[in-house]
Motif scaffolding. Structure first.
Motif, PDB file in Angstrom:
ATOM      1  N   PHE A  12       0.714  -1.181  -0.078  1.00  0.00           N
ATOM      2  CA  PHE A  12      -0.106   0.074   0.138  1.00  0.00           C
ATOM      3  C   PHE A  12       0.930   1.308  -0.144  1.00  0.00           C
ATOM      4  O   PHE A  12       0.532   2.130  -0.685  1.00  0.00           O
ATOM      5  CB  PHE A  12      -0.963   0.117   1.329  1.00  0.00           C
ATOM      6  N   VAL A  13       1.918   1.084   0.685  1.00  0.00           N
ATOM      7  CA  VAL A  13       2.874   2.329   0.791  1.00  0.00           C
ATOM      8  C   VAL A  13       3.524   2.365  -0.689  1.00  0.00           C
ATOM      9  O   VAL A  13       3.706   3.649  -1.033  1.00  0.00           O
ATOM     10  CB  VAL A  13       4.138   2.104   1.732  1.00  0.00           C
ATOM     11  N   GLU A  14       3.854   1.350  -1.275  1.00  0.00           N
ATOM     12  CA  GLU A  14       4.537   1.577  -2.726  1.00  0.00           C
ATOM     13  C   GLU A  14       3.560   1.934  -3.750  1.00  0.00           C
ATOM     14  O   GLU A  14       4.172   2.749  -4.592  1.00  0.00           O
ATOM     15  CB  GLU A  14       5.011   0.072  -2.998  1.00  0.00           C
ATOM     16  N   ALA A  15       2.264   1.803  -3.381  1.00  0.00           N
ATOM     17  CA  ALA A  15       1.240   2.310  -4.495  1.00  0.00           C
ATOM     18  C   ALA A  15       0.807   3.867  -4.282  1.00  0.00           C
ATOM     19  O   ALA A  15       0.766   4.571  -5.168  1.00  0.00           O
ATOM     20  CB  ALA A  15      -0.006   1.612  -4.273  1.00  0.00           C
ATOM     21  N   ASP A  16       0.915   4.305  -2.728  1.00  0.00           N
ATOM     22  CA  ASP A  16       0.611   5.561  -2.590  1.00  0.00           C
ATOM     23  C   ASP A  16       1.030   5.836  -1.058  1.00  0.00           C
ATOM     24  O   ASP A  16       0.405   5.620  -0.248  1.00  0.00           O
ATOM     25  CB  ASP A  16      -0.837   5.790  -2.592  1.00  0.00           C
ATOM     26  N   ASP A  17       2.263   6.374  -1.000  1.00  0.00           N
ATOM     27  CA  ASP A  17       2.916   6.770   0.421  1.00  0.00           C
ATOM     28  C   ASP A  17       1.935   7.688   0.984  1.00  0.00           C
ATOM     29  O   ASP A  17       2.582   8.038   2.329  1.00  0.00           O
ATOM     30  CB  ASP A  17       4.358   6.932   0.061  1.00  0.00           C
ATOM     31  N   SER A  18       1.151   8.598   0.598  1.00  0.00           N
ATOM     32  CA  SER A  18       0.425   9.470   1.095  1.00  0.00           C
ATOM     33  C   SER A  18      -1.008   8.856   1.775  1.00  0.00           C
ATOM     34  O   SER A  18      -1.745   9.483   2.172  1.00  0.00           O
ATOM     35  CB  SER A  18       0.377  10.861   0.491  1.00  0.00           C
ATOM     36  N   VAL A  19      -1.392   7.722   1.458  1.00  0.00           N
ATOM     37  CA  VAL A  19      -2.596   7.119   1.890  1.00  0.00           C
ATOM     38  C   VAL A  19      -2.665   7.120   3.223  1.00  0.00           C
ATOM     39  O   VAL A  19      -1.676   6.903   4.056  1.00  0.00           O
ATOM     40  CB  VAL A  19      -2.521   5.894   1.312  1.00  0.00           C
ATOM     41  N   GLU A  20      -4.022   7.678   3.789  1.00  0.00           N
ATOM     42  CA  GLU A  20      -4.270   7.756   5.214  1.00  0.00           C
ATOM     43  C   GLU A  20      -4.287   6.180   5.654  1.00  0.00           C
ATOM     44  O   GLU A  20      -5.054   5.244   5.063  1.00  0.00           O
ATOM     45  CB  GLU A  20      -5.681   8.209   5.476  1.00  0.00           C
ATOM     46  N   VAL A  21      -3.948   6.214   7.000  1.00  0.00           N
ATOM     47  CA  VAL A  21      -3.781   4.709   7.262  1.00  0.00           C
ATOM     48  C   VAL A  21      -5.257   4.197   7.768  1.00  0.00           C
ATOM     49  O   VAL A  21      -5.415   3.121   7.454  1.00  0.00           O
ATOM     50  CB  VAL A  21      -2.943   4.712   8.781  1.00  0.00           C
ATOM     51  N   GLU A  22      -6.249   4.840   8.240  1.00  0.00           N
ATOM     52  CA  GLU A  22      -7.550   4.289   8.336  1.00  0.00           C
ATOM     53  C   GLU A  22      -7.957   3.899   6.956  1.00  0.00           C
ATOM     54  O   GLU A  22      -9.035   2.961   7.147  1.00  0.00           O
ATOM     55  CB  GLU A  22      -8.426   5.428   8.891  1.00  0.00           C
ATOM     56  N   THR A  23      -7.764   4.501   5.916  1.00  0.00           N
ATOM     57  CA  THR A  23      -8.303   3.962   4.542  1.00  0.00           C
ATOM     58  C   THR A  23      -7.818   2.740   4.314  1.00  0.00           C
ATOM     59  O   THR A  23      -8.649   1.878   3.678  1.00  0.00           O
ATOM     60  CB  THR A  23      -7.744   4.892   3.424  1.00  0.00           C
ATOM     61  N   VAL A  24      -6.518   2.301   4.637  1.00  0.00           N
ATOM     62  CA  VAL A  24      -6.043   1.008   4.627  1.00  0.00           C
ATOM     63  C   VAL A  24      -6.713  -0.001   5.411  1.00  0.00           C
ATOM     64  O   VAL A  24      -6.918  -1.158   5.314  1.00  0.00           O
ATOM     65  CB  VAL A  24      -4.639   0.904   4.602  1.00  0.00           C
ATOM     66  N   MET A  25      -6.836   0.354   6.626  1.00  0.00           N
ATOM     67  CA  MET A  25      -7.438  -0.551   7.747  1.00  0.00           C
ATOM     68  C   MET A  25      -8.872  -0.911   7.083  1.00  0.00           C
ATOM     69  O   MET A  25      -9.208  -1.995   7.486  1.00  0.00           O
ATOM     70  CB  MET A  25      -7.470   0.256   9.193  1.00  0.00           C
ATOM     71  N   VAL A  26      -9.737  -0.095   6.463  1.00  0.00           N
ATOM     72  CA  VAL A  26     -10.911  -0.339   6.121  1.00  0.00           C
ATOM     73  C   VAL A  26     -10.929  -1.715   5.424  1.00  0.00           C
ATOM     74  O   VAL A  26     -11.921  -2.536   5.180  1.00  0.00           O
ATOM     75  CB  VAL A  26     -11.741   0.662   5.321  1.00  0.00           C
ATOM     76  N   LYS A  27      -9.783  -1.891   4.591  1.00  0.00           N
ATOM     77  CA  LYS A  27      -9.498  -3.048   3.613  1.00  0.00           C
ATOM     78  C   LYS A  27      -9.691  -4.231   4.224  1.00  0.00           C
ATOM     79  O   LYS A  27      -9.683  -5.361   3.788  1.00  0.00           O
ATOM     80  CB  LYS A  27      -8.517  -2.768   2.521  1.00  0.00           C
ATOM     81  N   PHE A  28      -8.965  -4.253   5.567  1.00  0.00           N
ATOM     82  CA  PHE A  28      -9.203  -5.536   6.369  1.00  0.00           C
ATOM     83  C   PHE A  28     -10.449  -5.541   7.459  1.00  0.00           C
ATOM     84  O   PHE A  28     -10.058  -6.228   8.307  1.00  0.00           O
ATOM     85  CB  PHE A  28      -7.638  -5.444   7.128  1.00  0.00           C
ATOM     86  N   GLU A  29     -11.408  -4.881   7.147  1.00  0.00           N
ATOM     87  CA  GLU A  29     -12.430  -5.023   8.110  1.00  0.00           C
ATOM     88  C   GLU A  29     -13.072  -6.324   8.333  1.00  0.00           C
ATOM     89  O   GLU A  29     -13.419  -6.646   9.460  1.00  0.00           O
ATOM     90  CB  GLU A  29     -13.456  -4.082   7.714  1.00  0.00           C
ATOM     91  N   TYR A  30     -12.823  -7.063   7.218  1.00  0.00           N
ATOM     92  CA  TYR A  30     -13.267  -8.587   7.396  1.00  0.00           C
ATOM     93  C   TYR A  30     -12.738  -9.436   8.339  1.00  0.00           C
ATOM     94  O   TYR A  30     -13.422 -10.468   8.915  1.00  0.00           O
ATOM     95  CB  TYR A  30     -13.424  -9.061   6.006  1.00  0.00           C
TER      96      TYR A  30
END
Length: 250
Positions: A37-55
């Motif tokens: 996720f960092v390699e794709a966009d190093d400025s992405v908000e961490v909570e945005t990434v967390m949502v992807k693992f909500e399952y």
């Protein structure tokens, strides 16, 4: 907080997981899973990434999980990171002194309350290994005594019983003093007797109330020696001299 900032803190602390805790449970993401996720966009908000693992959200952290978690916590619309070791139940941070055999340490409340007691952790660990439920150690010239209560999952609650232990020793000491005095009177020929508070105490002697912390525990009856001297206390020195003289004459 960006994911890059979060990862920087995770690697700096040596943590293994990024976590998020809510009333619905816990989500954990291994740090290696965050790199793409960092390699794709190093400025992405961490909570945005967390949502992807909500399952993955589960009721609690798996107690068999080993490592350190950096939990993402929200406060006043901002996020901050809180480090926490794994291998303990979700109630590990309750405001009660606890000890974990898995971690070999006290919880935050235990550290705050008893962290200055040198050797306490080692004493508790040794007691648990031996199957004992009481530990004691000396600190600043006084004895500290703790009862350890098992709570499951290798967690024990500490109860400071130092005051109760000292009180019990004080009671035992004075009980021994009383018993010694009574035995000494009887050895000297006095029919000393102990009566309960409700008993009728006979006449012809001295009655001594036996008090403990303002409570009447009973009476000590010391009869007066008769005219022939029967029951008259003998001094230890004269008794010893009489025994020695008899041995010589024999």
């Amino acid at each position: 907080m960006t994911l890059r900032e979060a990862l920087r803190e995770i690697f700096r602390s040596g943590a293994d997981y990024l976590g998020h805790r809510s009333p619905g449970g816990v989500v954990l993401i291994h740090k290696d899973e965050l790199i793409p996720f960092v390699e794709a966009d190093d400025s992405v908000e961490v909570e945005t990434v967390m949502v992807k693992f909500e399952y993955r959200r589960s009721p609690s952290v798996d107690s068999s999980l080993d490592g350190k978690i950096f939990f993402l916590e929200e406060e006043a619309a901002t996020y901050h990171m809180v480090a926490e070791a794994t291998g303990v139940p979700h109630w590990w941070d309750v405001p009660v002194p606890l000890f974990s055999t898995r971690l070999g340490r006290l919880n935050p409340a235990g550290v705050s309350e008893y962290g200055s007691l040198e050797g306490l952790v080692e004493a508790i660990d040794g007691a648990v290994s031996s199957g004992e439920d009481v530990v004691s150690l000396w600190h600043d010239g006084s004895e500290r005594v703790f009862m350890i209560h098992p709570l499951g999952e290798g967690i024990y609650r500490l109860e400071d019983i130092s005051s109760d232990s000292a009180s019990a020793r004080e009671i035992c000491k004075w009980a021994a003093v009383g018993r010694s005095i009574v035995d000494r009177f009887r050895d000297n020929g006095l029919d000393v007797r102990v009566f309960d508070p409700q008993d009728v105490v006979p006449q012809g002697g001295e009655v001594v109330p036996c008090m403990w912390e303002k409570d009447l525990m009973g009476y000590l009856f010391i009869p007066m020696p008769n005219e022939e001297g029967v029951g008259k206390p003998r001094s230890p020195r004269s008794s010893k001299a009489k025994r020695s003289k008899g041995a010589v004459e024999a």
